[in-house]
Design a protein around this motif. Structure first.
Motif, PDB file in Angstrom:
ATOM      1  N   VAL A  84       0.847  -1.025   0.039  1.00 34.58           N
ATOM      2  CA  VAL A  84      -0.003   0.118  -0.085  1.00 34.58           C
ATOM      3  C   VAL A  84       0.670   1.013  -0.189  1.00 34.58           C
ATOM      4  CG1 VAL A  84      -1.780   1.243   1.283  1.00 34.58           C
ATOM      5  CG2 VAL A  84      -1.785  -1.142   1.202  1.00 34.58           C
ATOM      6  N   GLN A  85       0.452   2.305  -0.926  1.00 36.41           N
ATOM      7  CA  GLN A  85       1.291   3.594  -0.940  1.00 36.41           C
ATOM      8  C   GLN A  85       0.106   4.668  -0.782  1.00 36.41           C
ATOM      9  OE1 GLN A  85       4.900   5.148  -2.360  1.00 36.41           O
ATOM     10  NE2 GLN A  85       4.816   3.437  -3.871  1.00 36.41           N
ATOM     11  N   VAL A  86       0.317   5.473   0.179  1.00 39.19           N
ATOM     12  CA  VAL A  86      -0.754   6.640   0.346  1.00 39.19           C
ATOM     13  C   VAL A  86       0.210   7.929   0.243  1.00 39.19           C
ATOM     14  CG1 VAL A  86      -2.317   7.717   1.791  1.00 39.19           C
ATOM     15  CG2 VAL A  86      -1.902   5.271   1.894  1.00 39.19           C
ATOM     16  N   VAL A  87      -0.243   8.758  -0.852  1.00 38.58           N
ATOM     17  CA  VAL A  87       0.706  10.143  -0.895  1.00 38.58           C
ATOM     18  C   VAL A  87      -0.144  11.146  -1.142  1.00 38.58           C
ATOM     19  CG1 VAL A  87       2.421   8.654  -2.442  1.00 38.58           C
ATOM     20  CG2 VAL A  87       0.727   9.922  -3.336  1.00 38.58           C
ATOM     21  N   GLY A  88       0.305  12.338  -0.595  1.00 42.31           N
ATOM     22  CA  GLY A  88      -0.167  13.521  -0.682  1.00 42.31           C
ATOM     23  C   GLY A  88       0.252  14.447  -1.606  1.00 42.31           C
ATOM     24  N   ARG A  93       1.571  19.781   0.288  1.00 44.39           N
ATOM     25  CA  ARG A  93       2.938  20.205   0.314  1.00 44.39           C
ATOM     26  C   ARG A  93       2.767  21.853   0.729  1.00 44.39           C
ATOM     27  NH1 ARG A  93       3.623  17.604  -4.779  1.00 44.39           N
ATOM     28  NH2 ARG A  93       2.923  19.478  -6.078  1.00 44.39           N
ATOM     29  N   VAL A  94       1.816  22.647   0.551  1.00 47.26           N
ATOM     30  CA  VAL A  94       1.610  23.911   0.814  1.00 47.26           C
ATOM     31  C   VAL A  94       1.224  24.095   2.206  1.00 47.26           C
ATOM     32  CG1 VAL A  94       0.258  25.863   0.334  1.00 47.26           C
ATOM     33  CG2 VAL A  94       1.228  24.657  -1.572  1.00 47.26           C
ATOM     34  N   GLU A 114       2.679   9.649   2.886  1.00 47.92           N
ATOM     35  CA  GLU A 114       3.946  10.410   2.334  1.00 47.92           C
ATOM     36  C   GLU A 114       3.464  11.691   1.397  1.00 47.92           C
ATOM     37  OE1 GLU A 114       7.041   7.139   2.482  1.00 47.92           O
ATOM     38  OE2 GLU A 114       5.758   7.179   0.513  1.00 47.92           O
ATOM     39  N   ILE A 115       4.016  12.392   1.908  1.00 42.47           N
ATOM     40  CA  ILE A 115       3.865  13.998   0.876  1.00 42.47           C
ATOM     41  C   ILE A 115       4.950  13.831  -0.131  1.00 42.47           C
ATOM     42  CG2 ILE A 115       3.760  16.639   0.842  1.00 42.47           C
ATOM     43  CD1 ILE A 115       2.742  16.541   3.645  1.00 42.47           C
ATOM     44  N   ILE A 116       4.746  14.015  -1.541  1.00 42.72           N
ATOM     45  CA  ILE A 116       5.670  13.897  -2.457  1.00 42.72           C
ATOM     46  C   ILE A 116       5.923  15.102  -3.051  1.00 42.72           C
ATOM     47  CG2 ILE A 116       5.583  11.389  -3.143  1.00 42.72           C
ATOM     48  CD1 ILE A 116       3.690  12.053  -5.250  1.00 42.72           C
ATOM     49  N   LEU A 394      14.967  13.967  -5.680  1.00 40.27           N
ATOM     50  CA  LEU A 394      15.347  12.483  -5.452  1.00 40.27           C
ATOM     51  C   LEU A 394      14.409  11.572  -6.124  1.00 40.27           C
ATOM     52  CD1 LEU A 394      17.312  12.450  -2.022  1.00 40.27           C
ATOM     53  CD2 LEU A 394      18.155  13.193  -4.144  1.00 40.27           C
ATOM     54  N   PRO A 395      14.325  11.050  -7.381  1.00 41.72           N
ATOM     55  CA  PRO A 395      13.373  10.383  -7.771  1.00 41.72           C
ATOM     56  C   PRO A 395      12.917   9.171  -6.624  1.00 41.72           C
ATOM     57  CG  PRO A 395      14.654  11.109  -9.524  1.00 41.72           C
ATOM     58  CD  PRO A 395      15.421  11.419  -8.276  1.00 41.72           C
ATOM     59  N   GLY A 396      11.589   8.843  -6.738  1.00 38.39           N
ATOM     60  CA  GLY A 396      11.474   7.605  -5.636  1.00 38.39           C
ATOM     61  C   GLY A 396      11.367   7.872  -4.314  1.00 38.39           C
ATOM     62  N   PHE A 397      11.677   8.963  -3.822  1.00 36.86           N
ATOM     63  CA  PHE A 397      11.709   9.364  -2.451  1.00 36.86           C
ATOM     64  C   PHE A 397      10.668  10.508  -2.169  1.00 36.86           C
ATOM     65  CE2 PHE A 397      16.090   8.028  -2.978  1.00 36.86           C
ATOM     66  CZ  PHE A 397      16.266   7.095  -1.748  1.00 36.86           C
ATOM     67  N   SER A 398       9.896  10.226  -1.083  1.00 38.48           N
ATOM     68  CA  SER A 398       9.115  11.145  -0.622  1.00 38.48           C
ATOM     69  C   SER A 398       9.838  12.187   0.415  1.00 38.48           C
ATOM     70  CB  SER A 398       7.872  10.394   0.687  1.00 38.48           C
ATOM     71  OG  SER A 398       8.685   9.978   1.845  1.00 38.48           O
ATOM     72  N   GLN A 399       9.058  13.363   0.600  1.00 34.60           N
ATOM     73  CA  GLN A 399       9.852  14.622   1.329  1.00 34.60           C
ATOM     74  C   GLN A 399      10.192  13.971   2.586  1.00 34.60           C
ATOM     75  OE1 GLN A 399       6.792  17.680   0.935  1.00 34.60           O
ATOM     76  NE2 GLN A 399       7.680  18.422  -0.819  1.00 34.60           N
TER      77      GLN A 399
END
Length: 504
Positions: A84-88, A93-94, A114-116, A394-399
């Motif tokens: 499972v991946q959950v991203v914002g 970000r703001v 994770e915020i990307i 950094l491609p692949g990495f969340s903030q």
């Protein structure tokens, strides 16, 4: 946090995209290297519209989002964390209070959120789009208009060659130019001009690289495609000629309330002219003549990213390798530090509750990159390295993962102070990173001679903030530099109430 697992790969994967306008979830089955979609869910949450004048998410907007996630959570029940991946994206970000919302979302879902960054969002969008199109030879331009940002990517087959994320979206442009539901020539002209101004940042770079086909992948672009077909201006494709005619007709209609006559859904009518203005600006600025719509997007990209990690084709490994080469890292020394740190990790992971794949991954990658700051200056190179990792794409990495990686590099030498962890909000994450930091510090000290010596047969005992390292008898007698380093380390850690002792 993703638990270590030696079980067979999960049969089901799930991805949640918490966008500025809509939240989407897709559940799919992994069959070999193929992903077969089983279920899609989506809701208009308009998180971006819930930002107040101080860029804080209002309680009302947070509650809308949590209500949506509660429905998603029921479908996720029982799925393993690595599936499972959950991203914002832009709204989170703001938002200045995003960390508080994330804590509530994670508690509700039972999975990390994770915020990307914008460029990472663009990479994932291209990954999703490229897997839903035929494997044509030649470059393609992909545009995705979100609620708060718009992503532009040029790629070939499954590889992005150029990508960027611009701070303009259908929700933010709606609020700026069409908030009262009116569509006037002046408002449309201003919105298109604003979009063209944003596009100046990428216009020359993208046009110089060029492409053979253009693809749109967002709800706004899908809606425009459908309206053009309804008006019989095209057969569903999007052309510059048809866009200019639609622009004229929208101004003549004068109101978003009339968009239902064109088949625009009620929940999309308020943002339709804003999305149109952004796409019109892109067509004119980038010289696009025609575009097709593709169903793949960020959430599909997330699924293929999960599949890649499961099948040991992790883009993050390529990112780390690329950084080592770009900054001319001594890879033999980095490998020796990594082996020593992992040997220590294996001994204390249970005692310090670090038995997760993510903990081991961030430790390994920090070891590989702990000296990248040397490319700038030897003085304070740990701080230079942390800055590079914190603010590079950094491609692949969340903030969040970038912050953790930067934190370990920042804290791998010299003073061990609370300032090292100032970018980390969650107290539990600070606890984990303090312990991981101690492990990389110990590994760097034991490899100080830089002779790539195999780690000694040391034994670690950990109980809370107490760490004891046992070395073979007489091992330190012939290593005065290592003994001095360990004595200094004991003093550094003692200032943070960590008891470090050495037994020989």
């Amino acid at each position: 946090m993703t638990a270590v697992s030696n079980a067979s790969p999960p049969a089901l994967l799930a991805a949640i995209d918490m966008g500025s306008n809509s939240f989407h979830m897709v559940v799919a089955r992994l069959v070999g290297s193929e992903i077969r979609t089983l279920e899609r869910m989506g809701e208009k949450v308009q998180l971006g519209a819930g930002l107040d004048t101080n860029n804080n998410l209002t309680e009302e907007a947070q509650q809308r989002a949590l209500d949506c996630l509660s429905r998603f959570a029921q479908r996720l029940g029982g799925m393993p964390p690595e599936a499972v991946q959950v991203v914002g994206t832009n709204a989170l970000r703001v938002a200045r209070n995003s960390h508080r919302f994330l804590a509530r979302a994670e508690e509700l879902l039972g999975y990390p959120v994770e915020i990307i960054a914008g460029r990472e969002e663009a990479r994932l969008i291209y990954l999703g789009v490229s897997h839903t199109l035929s494997d044509d030879v030649g470059r393609r331009l992909v545009i995705d208009i979100g609620g708060g940002s718009t992503e532009f990517i040029i790629g070939e087959r499954f590889e992005a060659l150029e990508l960027d994320s611009l701070h303009m979206g259908c929700v933010s442009f709606r609020n700026l130019y069409f908030s009262e539901g009116k569509i006037t020539r002046r408002q449309m002209d201003r919105a298109v001009t604003h979009g063209a101004q944003e596009l100046l940042n990428i216009r020359q770079r993208f046009r110089s690289l060029g492409w053979q086909s253009a693809v749109g992948s967002s709800g706004s672009i899908k809606a425009i495609s459908m309206v053009l077909a309804t008006l019989k201006l095209t057969n569903g494709s999007i052309t510059l000629v048809a866009m200019r005619e639609l622009r004229r007709r929208l101004v003549d209609m004068g109101s978003t309330e009339k968009l239902g006559e064109l088949g625009v859904r009620a929940d999309r009518q308020s943002i339709f002219p804003a999305g149109f203005a952004i796409l019109m600006a892109a067509f004119e600025s980038l010289g696009i003549e025609d575009m097709t719509y593709a169903d793949g997007a960020l959430r599909e990209g997330l699924l293929y990213d999960i599949a890649g990690r499961i099948q040991h084709e992790d883009v993050r490994d390529r990112t780390i390798q690329g950084l080592q080469e770009r900054y001319q890292v001594d890879q033999d020394h980095a490998r020796a530090v990594e082996e020593t740190a992992v040997a220590a990790f294996e001994q204390v992971a249970d005692s310090w509750n670090l038995r997760t794949l993510a903990d081991e991954e961030v430790l390994r990658w920090a070891c590989r990159l702990h000296e990248i700051g040397l490319s700038i200056s030897h003085s304070q190179y740990h701080k230079h390295g942390a800055y590079l990792l914190r603010y590079s794409d950094l491609p692949g990495f969340s903030q969040q993962f970038q912050r953790e990686l930067a934190t370990l590099v920042r804290g791998h030498r010299r003073k061990f102070s609370p300032a090292i962890f100032e970018a980390i909000d969650n107290p539990e994450d600070i606890r984990r990173l303090r312990y991981l930091c101690i492990l990389i510090r110990l590994a760097v000290l034991l490899q100080h001679p830089r002779n790539q010596e195999a780690p000694p047969d040391f034994r670690l005992e950990a109980q809370g903030d107490r760490l004891t390292v046992h070395f073979p008898k007489n091992w330190l007698d012939h290593r005065p530099l290592t003994r001095a380093d360990l004595d200094n380390e004991r003093d550094y850690l003692a200032r943070q109430n960590i008891e470090f002792s050495v037994v020989t």
